[in-house]
Design a protein around this motif. Sequence first.
Motif, mmCIF file in Angstrom:
data_model
loop_
_atom_site.group_PDB
_atom_site.id
_atom_site.type_symbol
_atom_site.label_atom_id
_atom_site.label_comp_id
_atom_site.label_asym_id
_atom_site.label_seq_id
_atom_site.Cartn_x
_atom_site.Cartn_y
_atom_site.Cartn_z
ATOM 1 N N ARG A 36 3.506 0.560 7.444
ATOM 2 C CA ARG A 36 3.188 -0.706 8.101
ATOM 3 C C ARG A 36 2.850 -1.793 7.083
ATOM 4 O O ARG A 36 3.185 -2.966 7.274
ATOM 5 C CB ARG A 36 2.032 -0.501 9.083
ATOM 6 N N ILE A 37 2.180 -1.388 6.016
ATOM 7 C CA ILE A 37 1.866 -2.364 4.960
ATOM 8 C C ILE A 37 3.140 -2.817 4.271
ATOM 9 O O ILE A 37 3.348 -4.014 4.028
ATOM 10 C CB ILE A 37 0.887 -1.755 3.936
ATOM 11 N N LEU A 38 4.016 -1.873 3.959
ATOM 12 C CA LEU A 38 5.274 -2.214 3.293
ATOM 13 C C LEU A 38 6.141 -3.091 4.193
ATOM 14 O O LEU A 38 6.814 -4.014 3.714
ATOM 15 C CB LEU A 38 6.024 -0.937 2.911
ATOM 16 N N GLY A 76 -0.411 -9.506 -4.991
ATOM 17 C CA GLY A 76 -1.311 -8.545 -5.631
ATOM 18 C C GLY A 76 -2.152 -7.761 -4.636
ATOM 19 O O GLY A 76 -2.193 -6.523 -4.679
ATOM 20 N N PRO A 77 -2.846 -8.434 -3.688
ATOM 21 C CA PRO A 77 -3.625 -7.700 -2.699
ATOM 22 C C PRO A 77 -2.795 -6.740 -1.856
ATOM 23 O O PRO A 77 -3.233 -5.625 -1.565
ATOM 24 C CB PRO A 77 -4.219 -8.825 -1.839
ATOM 25 N N PHE A 78 -1.585 -7.166 -1.458
ATOM 26 C CA PHE A 78 -0.731 -6.270 -0.682
ATOM 27 C C PHE A 78 -0.349 -5.047 -1.504
ATOM 28 O O PHE A 78 -0.312 -3.918 -0.995
ATOM 29 C CB PHE A 78 0.528 -7.001 -0.221
ATOM 30 N N PHE A 79 -0.079 -5.245 -2.781
ATOM 31 C CA PHE A 79 0.283 -4.127 -3.650
ATOM 32 C C PHE A 79 -0.893 -3.169 -3.794
ATOM 33 O O PHE A 79 -0.735 -1.948 -3.730
ATOM 34 C CB PHE A 79 0.717 -4.665 -5.015
ATOM 35 N N LEU A 80 -2.093 -3.714 -3.964
ATOM 36 C CA LEU A 80 -3.280 -2.876 -4.114
ATOM 37 C C LEU A 80 -3.536 -2.054 -2.847
ATOM 38 O O LEU A 80 -3.802 -0.846 -2.920
ATOM 39 C CB LEU A 80 -4.500 -3.750 -4.424
ATOM 40 N N LEU A 81 -3.447 -2.693 -1.686
ATOM 41 C CA LEU A 81 -3.688 -1.991 -0.429
ATOM 42 C C LEU A 81 -2.585 -0.973 -0.151
ATOM 43 O O LEU A 81 -2.845 0.099 0.413
ATOM 44 C CB LEU A 81 -3.788 -2.992 0.719
ATOM 45 N N TYR A 82 -1.364 -1.292 -0.536
ATOM 46 C CA TYR A 82 -0.257 -0.343 -0.383
ATOM 47 C C TYR A 82 -0.494 0.890 -1.248
ATOM 48 O O TYR A 82 -0.300 2.029 -0.812
ATOM 49 C CB TYR A 82 1.053 -1.021 -0.772
ATOM 50 N N ASN A 83 -0.950 0.658 -2.463
ATOM 51 C CA ASN A 83 -1.272 1.762 -3.363
ATOM 52 C C ASN A 83 -2.378 2.632 -2.772
ATOM 53 O O ASN A 83 -2.303 3.860 -2.804
ATOM 54 C CB ASN A 83 -1.691 1.209 -4.725
ATOM 55 N N LYS A 84 -3.393 1.998 -2.216
ATOM 56 C CA LYS A 84 -4.495 2.752 -1.608
ATOM 57 C C LYS A 84 -4.006 3.609 -0.448
ATOM 58 O O LYS A 84 -4.411 4.759 -0.294
ATOM 59 C CB LYS A 84 -5.582 1.791 -1.112
ATOM 60 N N THR A 87 -2.100 6.688 -1.657
ATOM 61 C CA THR A 87 -2.881 7.681 -2.397
ATOM 62 C C THR A 87 -4.137 8.106 -1.645
ATOM 63 O O THR A 87 -5.073 8.643 -2.228
ATOM 64 C CB THR A 87 -3.268 7.126 -3.783
ATOM 65 N N ASN A 88 -4.141 7.821 -0.323
ATOM 66 C CA ASN A 88 -5.230 8.286 0.555
ATOM 67 C C ASN A 88 -6.608 7.754 0.170
ATOM 68 O O ASN A 88 -7.611 8.429 0.343
ATOM 69 C CB ASN A 88 -5.281 9.815 0.595
ATOM 70 N N LYS A 89 -6.639 6.574 -0.384
ATOM 71 C CA LYS A 89 -7.916 5.921 -0.668
ATOM 72 C C LYS A 89 -8.387 5.187 0.584
ATOM 73 O O LYS A 89 -7.602 4.534 1.265
ATOM 74 C CB LYS A 89 -7.772 4.919 -1.825
ATOM 75 N N VAL A 133 -0.434 -10.767 -12.635
ATOM 76 C CA VAL A 133 -0.459 -9.853 -13.784
ATOM 77 C C VAL A 133 -1.557 -8.804 -13.610
ATOM 78 O O VAL A 133 -1.348 -7.614 -13.868
ATOM 79 C CB VAL A 133 -0.682 -10.628 -15.100
ATOM 80 N N GLY A 134 -2.720 -9.257 -13.154
ATOM 81 C CA GLY A 134 -3.883 -8.372 -13.080
ATOM 82 C C GLY A 134 -3.737 -7.224 -12.095
ATOM 83 O O GLY A 134 -4.037 -6.065 -12.427
ATOM 84 N N TYR A 135 -3.267 -7.510 -10.892
ATOM 85 C CA TYR A 135 -3.151 -6.458 -9.883
ATOM 86 C C TYR A 135 -2.158 -5.354 -10.293
ATOM 87 O O TYR A 135 -2.502 -4.174 -10.256
ATOM 88 C CB TYR A 135 -2.751 -7.057 -8.541
ATOM 89 N N PRO A 136 -0.916 -5.720 -10.674
ATOM 90 C CA PRO A 136 0.020 -4.661 -11.097
ATOM 91 C C PRO A 136 -0.477 -3.885 -12.321
ATOM 92 O O PRO A 136 -0.283 -2.671 -12.409
ATOM 93 C CB PRO A 136 1.310 -5.425 -11.425
ATOM 94 N N ALA A 137 -1.118 -4.594 -13.267
ATOM 95 C CA ALA A 137 -1.629 -3.910 -14.462
ATOM 96 C C ALA A 137 -2.719 -2.915 -14.080
ATOM 97 O O ALA A 137 -2.760 -1.786 -14.604
ATOM 98 C CB ALA A 137 -2.170 -4.938 -15.457
ATOM 99 N N TYR A 138 -3.589 -3.303 -13.158
ATOM 100 C CA TYR A 138 -4.656 -2.402 -12.713
ATOM 101 C C TYR A 138 -4.072 -1.184 -11.993
ATOM 102 O O TYR A 138 -4.487 -0.048 -12.237
ATOM 103 C CB TYR A 138 -5.611 -3.159 -11.798
ATOM 104 N N VAL A 139 -3.122 -1.438 -11.097
ATOM 105 C CA VAL A 139 -2.506 -0.327 -10.357
ATOM 106 C C VAL A 139 -1.780 0.607 -11.317
ATOM 107 O O VAL A 139 -1.824 1.833 -11.168
ATOM 108 C CB VAL A 139 -1.549 -0.870 -9.278
ATOM 109 N N TRP A 140 -1.096 0.050 -12.307
ATOM 110 C CA TRP A 140 -0.417 0.857 -13.315
ATOM 111 C C TRP A 140 -1.413 1.774 -14.019
ATOM 112 O O TRP A 140 -1.165 2.970 -14.206
ATOM 113 C CB TRP A 140 0.280 -0.051 -14.322
#
Length: 357
Positions: A36-38, A76-84, A87-89, A133-140
């Motif tokens: 749903r996020i994607l 960036g926020p969408f990427f962070l929430l998608y990552n969460k 990964t079951n965060k 830059v910050g969000y993708p770098a953090y997720v990486w």
Amino acid sequence: MNTSILLWVISGIGALQGILLALLIVAKKSKQLSDRILFTWFLLFSFHLLCAIGKDLYPTILLFAAFTKTLGFLQGPFFLLYNKSLTNKHWRWGDSLHFIPFLVFTILSFFIVPSFETSWDIVVLLPKVASLVGYPAYVWYVCTKRMNYAREHHAGNMVLTLRWIRIVALLFLISIGISILRMMVELSVGVRYFELWDVIRYVVLLTALGYFGLKYGVVYSPELAMPTEGKSNYKDSPLKQGELKQYAQNITEFIDKNEAFLNADFSLSVLSESLDIPKHHLSQIINSELNTSFYNLVNSKRVAYAQHKLETEDITKFTFEGLGYESGFNTKSSFYHNFKKVTGKTPKQYLKEISSS
């Protein structure tokens, strides 16, 4: 060709592509929170590109100009929430704070006087670049740590999901890096947002996300099913009954002893090469002698492996999603679908049942 027309065409193609990718997610049989996020994320890409067209067609409408400048704060926020979600965060109320920059800069954009517009572009640019830059770098960074942990704890194919997320992070970093280089060249003539080259970069990024998303099965992964065929369908086969039974035994032994089914890339072609049996003969043997299809056979083995793990190991050492990857499924939805198909229960229900017995 006129620059504006070229911008409309490329933006339109990109917007349509984002909508089609979103529709592919809708077509998935089992959708999770990450889907749903994607889905929303792809629509965000499309809306951003449509705003670029709107800004070029109607430069006096502030809505298009404001969104074109500030929608980048949502990536960036969408990427962070998608990552969460992948990964079951667990989400927290604090996660909503990531959307505040978008709201603040969007609202302020409606109150900027024309004489201050160029300066305002720079004011928006700096934090937006930091966000992109910050969000993708953090997720990486987080995914790299999790991948190392997964390998140390033998999480198997769980690494595939983390690899997909790192690919997304890398694509974003490359994309914004190219954009920064372009803007540095243009500083002498002023900062301009979302011009033709920005649109091209955006569409290429969306295309790459779609390509790798399909490759890794996160955008769309059809539930393949091959109907079993009776022996009468192979009456003209050159294989004799004795050969059929021997080959069937070889297939079963190979799959069981080598646990080849734990490899997410295990396919009929791989089995054919491993046993030196033509694929069409393999289909015949599996259908007529084992009374199933290749996909059902492999998925039943994977489910049995997952059941054994649930019955003999401490579930706190891994997640249900991680168990699915370790069992050979390349998506969470495929694992849940096949597990329920075989056992009649979800992994959580199955664990609860065996725990109480």
